[in-house]
Design a protein around this motif. Structure first.
Motif, PDB file in Angstrom:
ATOM      1  N   ASN A  29       0.813  -1.223   0.000  1.00 45.20           N
ATOM      2  CA  ASN A  29       0.000   0.000   0.000  1.00 45.20           C
ATOM      3  C   ASN A  29       0.842   1.267   0.000  1.00 45.20           C
ATOM      4  OD1 ASN A  29      -2.482  -1.364   0.029  1.00 45.20           O
ATOM      5  ND2 ASN A  29      -2.405  -1.603   2.256  1.00 45.20           N
ATOM      6  N   ALA A  30       2.125   1.159   0.372  1.00 50.23           N
ATOM      7  CA  ALA A  30       3.007   2.334   0.377  1.00 50.23           C
ATOM      8  C   ALA A  30       3.669   2.595  -0.968  1.00 50.23           C
ATOM      9  CB  ALA A  30       4.078   2.156   1.452  1.00 50.23           C
ATOM     10  N   LEU A  31       3.480   1.720  -1.951  1.00 53.89           N
ATOM     11  CA  LEU A  31       4.088   1.913  -3.271  1.00 53.89           C
ATOM     12  C   LEU A  31       3.460   3.118  -3.965  1.00 53.89           C
ATOM     13  CD1 LEU A  31       4.238  -1.775  -4.550  1.00 53.89           C
ATOM     14  CD2 LEU A  31       6.131  -0.404  -3.681  1.00 53.89           C
ATOM     15  N   ALA A  32       4.297   3.903  -4.613  1.00 55.58           N
ATOM     16  CA  ALA A  32       3.819   5.091  -5.331  1.00 55.58           C
ATOM     17  C   ALA A  32       3.527   4.745  -6.782  1.00 55.58           C
ATOM     18  CB  ALA A  32       4.867   6.203  -5.252  1.00 55.58           C
ATOM     19  N   VAL A  33       2.360   5.150  -7.256  1.00 49.71           N
ATOM     20  CA  VAL A  33       1.952   4.903  -8.642  1.00 49.71           C
ATOM     21  C   VAL A  33       1.468   6.217  -9.261  1.00 49.71           C
ATOM     22  CG1 VAL A  33       1.326   2.489  -8.283  1.00 49.71           C
ATOM     23  CG2 VAL A  33      -0.373   4.255  -7.891  1.00 49.71           C
ATOM     24  N   ARG A  34       1.526   6.271 -10.579  1.00 50.81           N
ATOM     25  CA  ARG A  34       1.033   7.440 -11.300  1.00 50.81           C
ATOM     26  C   ARG A  34      -0.456   7.267 -11.604  1.00 50.81           C
ATOM     27  NH1 ARG A  34       5.933   6.780 -13.926  1.00 50.81           N
ATOM     28  NH2 ARG A  34       4.900   5.598 -15.567  1.00 50.81           N
ATOM     29  N   CYS A  35      -1.165   8.333 -11.542  1.00 47.38           N
ATOM     30  CA  CYS A  35      -2.592   8.280 -11.838  1.00 47.38           C
ATOM     31  C   CYS A  35      -2.780   8.035 -13.330  1.00 47.38           C
ATOM     32  CB  CYS A  35      -3.259   9.591 -11.422  1.00 47.38           C
ATOM     33  SG  CYS A  35      -5.034   9.630 -11.794  1.00 47.38           S
ATOM     34  N   PRO A  36      -3.579   7.033 -13.723  1.00 49.77           N
ATOM     35  CA  PRO A  36      -3.754   6.732 -15.151  1.00 49.77           C
ATOM     36  C   PRO A  36      -4.728   7.666 -15.871  1.00 49.77           C
ATOM     37  CG  PRO A  36      -5.041   5.214 -13.835  1.00 49.77           C
ATOM     38  CD  PRO A  36      -4.320   6.091 -12.875  1.00 49.77           C
ATOM     39  N   VAL A  37      -5.398   8.538 -15.126  1.00 52.78           N
ATOM     40  CA  VAL A  37      -6.361   9.448 -15.746  1.00 52.78           C
ATOM     41  C   VAL A  37      -5.622  10.484 -16.589  1.00 52.78           C
ATOM     42  CG1 VAL A  37      -8.208  11.121 -15.292  1.00 52.78           C
ATOM     43  CG2 VAL A  37      -7.987   9.085 -13.856  1.00 52.78           C
ATOM     44  N   LYS A  38      -6.192  10.791 -17.739  1.00 56.75           N
ATOM     45  CA  LYS A  38      -5.568  11.743 -18.668  1.00 56.75           C
ATOM     46  C   LYS A  38      -5.500  13.131 -18.031  1.00 56.75           C
ATOM     47  CE  LYS A  38      -5.768  13.018 -23.538  1.00 56.75           C
ATOM     48  NZ  LYS A  38      -6.550  12.936 -24.791  1.00 56.75           N
ATOM     49  N   ASN A  39      -4.387  13.807 -18.290  1.00 52.61           N
ATOM     50  CA  ASN A  39      -4.119  15.149 -17.762  1.00 52.61           C
ATOM     51  C   ASN A  39      -3.984  15.171 -16.232  1.00 52.61           C
ATOM     52  OD1 ASN A  39      -4.285  16.196 -20.402  1.00 52.61           O
ATOM     53  ND2 ASN A  39      -6.511  16.480 -20.210  1.00 52.61           N
ATOM     54  N   CYS A  40      -3.709  14.050 -15.626  1.00 56.37           N
ATOM     55  CA  CYS A  40      -3.446  13.995 -14.181  1.00 56.37           C
ATOM     56  C   CYS A  40      -2.151  13.224 -13.979  1.00 56.37           C
ATOM     57  CB  CYS A  40      -4.597  13.319 -13.435  1.00 56.37           C
ATOM     58  SG  CYS A  40      -4.319  13.220 -11.648  1.00 56.37           S
ATOM     59  N   GLN A  41      -1.129  13.932 -13.632  1.00 52.72           N
ATOM     60  CA  GLN A  41       0.188  13.322 -13.448  1.00 52.72           C
ATOM     61  C   GLN A  41       0.523  13.149 -11.958  1.00 52.72           C
ATOM     62  OE1 GLN A  41       2.040  12.177 -15.943  1.00 52.72           O
ATOM     63  NE2 GLN A  41       0.471  12.818 -17.409  1.00 52.72           N
ATOM     64  N   GLU A  42      -0.491  13.156 -11.122  1.00 54.02           N
ATOM     65  CA  GLU A  42      -0.263  13.071  -9.680  1.00 54.02           C
ATOM     66  C   GLU A  42       0.226  11.674  -9.297  1.00 54.02           C
ATOM     67  OE1 GLU A  42      -2.647  13.969  -5.491  1.00 54.02           O
ATOM     68  OE2 GLU A  42      -3.568  14.422  -7.432  1.00 54.02           O
ATOM     69  N   GLU A  43       1.144  11.683  -8.348  1.00 51.42           N
ATOM     70  CA  GLU A  43       1.644  10.424  -7.810  1.00 51.42           C
ATOM     71  C   GLU A  43       0.999  10.165  -6.450  1.00 51.42           C
ATOM     72  OE1 GLU A  43       6.110  10.794  -9.814  1.00 51.42           O
ATOM     73  OE2 GLU A  43       5.894  10.513  -7.644  1.00 51.42           O
ATOM     74  N   ILE A  44       0.383   9.029  -6.336  1.00 54.05           N
ATOM     75  CA  ILE A  44      -0.291   8.671  -5.078  1.00 54.05           C
ATOM     76  C   ILE A  44       0.145   7.270  -4.655  1.00 54.05           C
ATOM     77  CG2 ILE A  44      -2.312  10.162  -5.359  1.00 54.05           C
ATOM     78  CD1 ILE A  44      -2.509   8.033  -7.569  1.00 54.05           C
TER      79      ILE A  44
END
Length: 346
Positions: free
Chosen positions: A311-326
């Protein structure tokens, strides 16, 4: 006769009559007292018999209780003739070896009653010393140890095969079988048993070889079965370039995506819950990775430390125009916020 002589004779007759009456009364008294003494003796005899029967019954119960101390509470086997000749208290604390294993698996259990109830479905908290044994054998201990160890091994103790214990009676099984345990008698091995076993094993190997030949591109087939490309995250969405072995350890062995709601099999392989349930339903009750027997009831959650890392792994949001890392633990909440924005916009 003269008058004095007649009065003297009359007095003698009265004395003789009184003596005879006294003898009759004494005889009557003896006759009346005889049944009373006879009944009293009978009662005393019955009391003695009752005391003897009570003492015999008490001795049998004590012998029954002694015999119980030589039997296993779980399987009914004899502790004297056991292979390891070791026993463990049913109501005692968990030994150091088992405690270390449970700590490694992040399980909380400090007493044997909790573990025995979890593994064998036997509640020993209400046991009575006159009915139930107070120890269990090392073989049953090994079953518990295999249940929580990391070694892929089946639990060879049937869940419904535990002993049912009853109070002492005239046809008591415990008192007649305490030397060798309460078990079914083994059949004498037939001389052709070894040959028959080899034939069965050879036939099983041929069947397994035929199945393995048919399963060409089995991984692609399982990916088609699961069809989870749209709901599970690809490992390419990870923000950090982790080593290949680490990426494989956090990936589902069927769809090769990042584990979603992970479950662990008896053979210690990790899958997405949805993927493994679909595969077990289609291909049969065995592990897709190693073909070890596997059933839906065998699936358990991985240890908490592994889930925390996942759960602590960081992934990129796959939604277009959203480059947030969560982090993966907050991914579903982040994705639901995108859906809410989309619904408000429409």
């Amino acid at each position: 006769k003269s008058l004095p002589e007649e009065s003297h004779l009359a007095n003698n007759d009265d004395v003789e009559m009184a003596a005879s009456l006294d003898k009759g009364n004494d005889a009557m008294t003896i006759m009346l007292q005889e049944p009373f003494h006879r009944g009293q003796n009978l009662n005393n005899g019955m009391q003695n018999i009752g005391k003897d029967a009570f003492s015999v019954n008490q001795r049998e119960i004590e012998a029954h209780q002694v015999n119980l101390q030589h039997l296993c509470r779980i399987c009914g086997g004899s502790l004297k003739n056991g292979l390891y000749k070791r026993s463990h208290p049913v109501h005692g604390p968990v030994d150091d070896e088992m405690q270390a294993l449970l700590r490694k698996k992040e399980r909380k259990a400090t007493s044997w009653p909790d573990l025995l109830n979890k593994v064998f479905k036997v509640d020993v908290r209400g046991d009575m010393d006159t009915i139930h044994p107070t120890n269990f054998c090392h073989n049953c201990w090994s079953v518990v140890q295999r249940k929580f160890s990391s070694v892929p091994c089946e639990v060879y103790f049937p869940r419904k095969g535990t002993m049912e214990w009853h109070p002492h009676s005239t046809c008591c099984e415990v008192c007649g079988t305490s030397s060798h345990g309460i078990k079914r008698k083994k059949q004498d091995p037939s001389p052709q048993g070894g040959k028959k076993a080899r034939i069965i094993a050879e036939r099983a190997r041929r069947i397994m070889y035929a199945r393995s030949q048919k399963q060409v591109n089995s991984k692609n087939i399982m990916k088609k079965i699961t069809n989870c490309k749209k709901i599970h995250l690809s490992t390419k969405m990870l923000t950090v370039d982790y080593p290949a072995d680490f990426v494989k350890s956090i990936s589902c062995q069927i769809c090769e995506h990042i584990l979603a709601d992970p479950v662990e099999t008896t053979c210690k392989h990790l899958f997405c819950r949805l993927c493994i349930l679909k595969c077990l339903k289609v291909i049969g009750s065995y592990c897709p990775s190693c073909r070890y027997p596997c059933f839906p009831t065998d699936l358990v959650d991985p240890v908490k430390s592994f889930l925390n890392i996942l759960n602590a792994l960081a992934v990129r949001c796959p939604v277009k125009n959203c480059q947030e890392e969560i982090t993966l633990g907050k991914y579903s909440r982040h994705l639901s916020s995108h859906k809410e924005k989309k619904e408000k916009g429409t």
